[in-house]
Each structure stands twice: as structure tokens, then as C-alpha cells.
Design a protein around this motif. Structure first.
Motif, PDB file in Angstrom:
ATOM      1  N   LEU A 284      14.103 -28.978 -13.569  1.00 58.13           N
ATOM      2  CA  LEU A 284      13.915 -27.534 -13.416  1.00 58.13           C
ATOM      3  C   LEU A 284      12.699 -27.241 -12.539  1.00 58.13           C
ATOM      4  N   ALA A 285      11.617 -27.957 -12.754  1.00 58.79           N
ATOM      5  CA  ALA A 285      10.400 -27.754 -11.961  1.00 58.79           C
ATOM      6  C   ALA A 285      10.644 -28.082 -10.487  1.00 58.79           C
ATOM      7  N   GLU A 286      11.362 -29.170 -10.229  1.00 58.14           N
ATOM      8  CA  GLU A 286      11.665 -29.554  -8.851  1.00 58.14           C
ATOM      9  C   GLU A 286      12.587 -28.548  -8.179  1.00 58.14           C
ATOM     10  N   SER A 287      13.356 -27.822  -8.984  1.00 57.12           N
ATOM     11  CA  SER A 287      14.264 -26.796  -8.459  1.00 57.12           C
ATOM     12  C   SER A 287      13.572 -25.446  -8.340  1.00 57.12           C
ATOM     13  N   GLU A 288      12.224 -25.461  -8.452  1.00 57.43           N
ATOM     14  CA  GLU A 288      11.400 -24.257  -8.346  1.00 57.43           C
ATOM     15  C   GLU A 288      11.760 -23.209  -9.396  1.00 57.43           C
ATOM     16  N   PHE A 289      12.128 -23.677 -10.577  1.00 58.61           N
ATOM     17  CA  PHE A 289      12.413 -22.814 -11.707  1.00 58.61           C
ATOM     18  C   PHE A 289      11.090 -22.504 -12.401  1.00 58.61           C
ATOM     19  N   SER A 290      10.960 -21.359 -12.987  1.00 62.72           N
ATOM     20  CA  SER A 290       9.743 -20.960 -13.690  1.00 62.72           C
ATOM     21  C   SER A 290       9.646 -21.703 -15.021  1.00 62.72           C
ATOM     22  N   VAL A 291       9.031 -22.890 -14.998  1.00 59.19           N
ATOM     23  CA  VAL A 291       8.974 -23.716 -16.207  1.00 59.19           C
ATOM     24  C   VAL A 291       8.005 -23.156 -17.241  1.00 59.19           C
ATOM     25  N   GLY A 292       7.257 -22.121 -16.910  1.00 56.52           N
ATOM     26  CA  GLY A 292       6.419 -21.460 -17.896  1.00 56.52           C
ATOM     27  C   GLY A 292       7.245 -20.771 -18.964  1.00 56.52           C
ATOM     28  N   ASP A 293       8.523 -20.542 -18.678  1.00 53.74           N
ATOM     29  CA  ASP A 293       9.442 -19.921 -19.642  1.00 53.74           C
ATOM     30  C   ASP A 293      10.120 -20.944 -20.544  1.00 53.74           C
ATOM     31  N   VAL A 294       9.830 -22.241 -20.353  1.00 55.93           N
ATOM     32  CA  VAL A 294      10.574 -23.318 -21.008  1.00 55.93           C
ATOM     33  C   VAL A 294       9.761 -23.932 -22.146  1.00 55.93           C
ATOM     34  N   THR A 295      10.446 -24.308 -23.213  1.00 53.61           N
ATOM     35  CA  THR A 295       9.844 -24.993 -24.358  1.00 53.61           C
ATOM     36  C   THR A 295      10.771 -26.130 -24.785  1.00 53.61           C
ATOM     37  N   ILE A 296      10.190 -27.289 -25.057  1.00 52.23           N
ATOM     38  CA  ILE A 296      10.957 -28.401 -25.631  1.00 52.23           C
ATOM     39  C   ILE A 296      10.693 -28.398 -27.134  1.00 52.23           C
ATOM     40  N   VAL A 297      11.757 -28.373 -27.923  1.00 55.61           N
ATOM     41  CA  VAL A 297      11.622 -28.304 -29.375  1.00 55.61           C
ATOM     42  C   VAL A 297      12.321 -29.508 -30.006  1.00 55.61           C
ATOM     43  N   GLY A 298      11.585 -30.250 -30.817  1.00 52.98           N
ATOM     44  CA  GLY A 298      12.169 -31.357 -31.572  1.00 52.98           C
ATOM     45  C   GLY A 298      12.820 -30.825 -32.842  1.00 52.98           C
ATOM     46  N   ILE A 299      14.072 -31.180 -33.064  1.00 54.79           N
ATOM     47  CA  ILE A 299      14.832 -30.735 -34.239  1.00 54.79           C
ATOM     48  C   ILE A 299      15.062 -31.942 -35.155  1.00 54.79           C
TER      49      ILE A 299
ATOM     50  N   ARG B 285      17.023 -34.680 -32.296  1.00 56.30           N
ATOM     51  CA  ARG B 285      17.435 -34.193 -30.981  1.00 56.30           C
ATOM     52  C   ARG B 285      16.341 -33.289 -30.435  1.00 56.30           C
ATOM     53  N   TYR B 286      16.400 -33.043 -29.140  1.00 59.06           N
ATOM     54  CA  TYR B 286      15.407 -32.216 -28.476  1.00 59.06           C
ATOM     55  C   TYR B 286      16.127 -31.100 -27.733  1.00 59.06           C
ATOM     56  N   ASP B 287      15.841 -29.859 -28.121  1.00 57.65           N
ATOM     57  CA  ASP B 287      16.437 -28.701 -27.457  1.00 57.65           C
ATOM     58  C   ASP B 287      15.458 -28.152 -26.434  1.00 57.65           C
ATOM     59  N   VAL B 288      15.999 -27.754 -25.301  1.00 54.47           N
ATOM     60  CA  VAL B 288      15.203 -27.075 -24.283  1.00 54.47           C
ATOM     61  C   VAL B 288      15.525 -25.595 -24.397  1.00 54.47           C
ATOM     62  N   LEU B 289      14.505 -24.803 -24.710  1.00 51.69           N
ATOM     63  CA  LEU B 289      14.661 -23.358 -24.835  1.00 51.69           C
ATOM     64  C   LEU B 289      14.060 -22.679 -23.623  1.00 51.69           C
ATOM     65  N   CYS B 290      14.580 -21.493 -23.328  1.00 51.52           N
ATOM     66  CA  CYS B 290      14.094 -20.737 -22.186  1.00 51.52           C
ATOM     67  C   CYS B 290      14.086 -19.253 -22.548  1.00 51.52           C
ATOM     68  N   GLN B 291      13.151 -18.530 -21.999  1.00 48.67           N
ATOM     69  CA  GLN B 291      13.094 -17.088 -22.229  1.00 48.67           C
ATOM     70  C   GLN B 291      14.358 -16.440 -21.657  1.00 48.67           C
ATOM     71  N   PRO B 292      14.881 -15.395 -22.310  1.00 48.17           N
ATOM     72  CA  PRO B 292      16.160 -14.789 -21.911  1.00 48.17           C
ATOM     73  C   PRO B 292      16.223 -14.355 -20.444  1.00 48.17           C
ATOM     74  N   ARG B 293      15.101 -13.927 -19.872  1.00 43.79           N
ATOM     75  CA  ARG B 293      15.125 -13.410 -18.496  1.00 43.79           C
ATOM     76  C   ARG B 293      15.544 -14.456 -17.459  1.00 43.79           C
TER      77      ARG B 293
END
Length: 171
Positions: free
Chosen positions: A44-59, A145-153
Motif C-alpha cells: 500500500l505504501a509503495e502504491s502511494e496509499f495513505s498508510v496513516g489510515d491503516v492499522t494492523i490488528v492481531g486477532i 490472524r492479522y487483519d488490516v483495517l483502514c479508515q472508511p474514507r
């Protein structure tokens, strides 16, 4: 203004401690290992995505303790001696810097006293365990498992990019 620590703690401007809060966002990917989730965020970062909106969550968290080996008196004393030697060298170095004479003597004194104290503390600690824990181990906190969450916008674009990553890795 909020002052944060490396683990998301810290205090708000008014001095009240921040309480732990659950993560927010929409799931855009789920992975079996942390490495795969990290790779997805890197993509995502390499694709110039706003990774500040991203969270990795361990479940489904679990504590995994891997046994390394059996503790013996020899191993305990050797570890204590090495540990004490490092501390003794550090103390001897500090002493040698502030005492005008005998730098090598100060260093050697620190080393000898460090080894002796390391041996003593290791022997006392091991003998007090009385055989209840005669093994060494390394603990690790892992998730099922690890979920990648992102802000809705930006979640929809994140899902699209991660779908491209998944298609590219299946080739």
C-alpha cells in the motif's frame, strides 16, 4: 496536543492518561502471519496509499513459550558470569574514567567483581527455584490472524490495491 509513547500510551495535554482504545476502521485484508500483513501495508505504501489510515490488528492472541533447553548449574553459572562481566566492565570503565590513576586496574577490578557478583546472584536465584523451572525459554505474543483495517474514507481503494497484490502473488 497529545504526547505519545512508542506503544500508543502517553498523556493528553491536560495530564490525564490515555486509555487503551479498540482499533477503528473497515477490514480491507486478512492474513495468516504478521509478515504477510506487513507486506500488504508495504505494498500500500509503495502504491502511494495513505498508510496513516491503516492499522494492523492481531486477532485471537496467544502467548507462545518456546523451550530452548534444560538449565544446568553449569549453564546458569556461565550465564551469570558473562552477565556480571559485562556489568563489571561497564562499572570499571566508568570508574577508570573518573579516577586519575590505574585505568587498567580499575577495569580489571570491575571485571572481577562483576563476574563474582554475577555468579553469586545466578547461584542464589537458581537454588531458590528448587527445580521448579529447570529450563530456559523464549516467550512470544502471536495472533491467529492479522487483519488490516483502514479508515472508511480510503477503505475501498485499499481493498482494490490489496486485491491486485493477491492476484499478483497467485501467479
Amino acid at each position: 496536543m497529545t504526547v505519545t509513547g512508542p506503544f500508543g500510551g502517553g498523556r493528553q495535554a491536560g495530564g490525564t492518561p490515555r486509555l487503551p482504545t479498540p482499533p477503528t476502521g473497515w477490514p480491507i485484508g486478512s492474513y495468516a502471519t504478521y509478515g504477510e500483513a506487513q507486506q500488504a501495508v508495504d505494498f500500500l505504501a509503495e502504491s502511494e496509499f495513505s498508510v496513516g489510515d491503516v492499522t494492523i490488528v492481531g486477532i485471537d492472541l496467544m502467548l507462545v513459550e518456546r523451550v530452548i533447553g534444560r538449565l544446568t548449574w553449569g549453564r546458569v553459572l556461565a550465564t551469570g558470569a558473562v552477565s556480571g562481566a559485562w556489568f563489571g566492565l561497564f562499572a570499571g570503565l566508568l570508574l577508570g574514567l573518573f579516577v586519575n590513576r590505574g585505568f587498567a586496574l580499575q577495569l580489571l577490578t570491575g571485571l572481577v567483581l562483576g563476574v563474582l557478583s554475577g555468579l553469586m546472584f545466578a547461584a542464589i536465584g537458581f537454588s531458590m527455584s528448587r527445580g521448579r523451572r529447570d529450563f530456559s525459554s523464549a516467550s512470544q505474543l502471536v495472533a491467529g490472524r492479522y487483519d488490516v483495517l483502514c479508515q472508511p474514507r480510503t477503505a475501498e481503494r485499499g481493498r482494490e490495491l490489496l486485491a491486485k497484490l493477491a492476484l499478483g502473488s497467485q501467479k
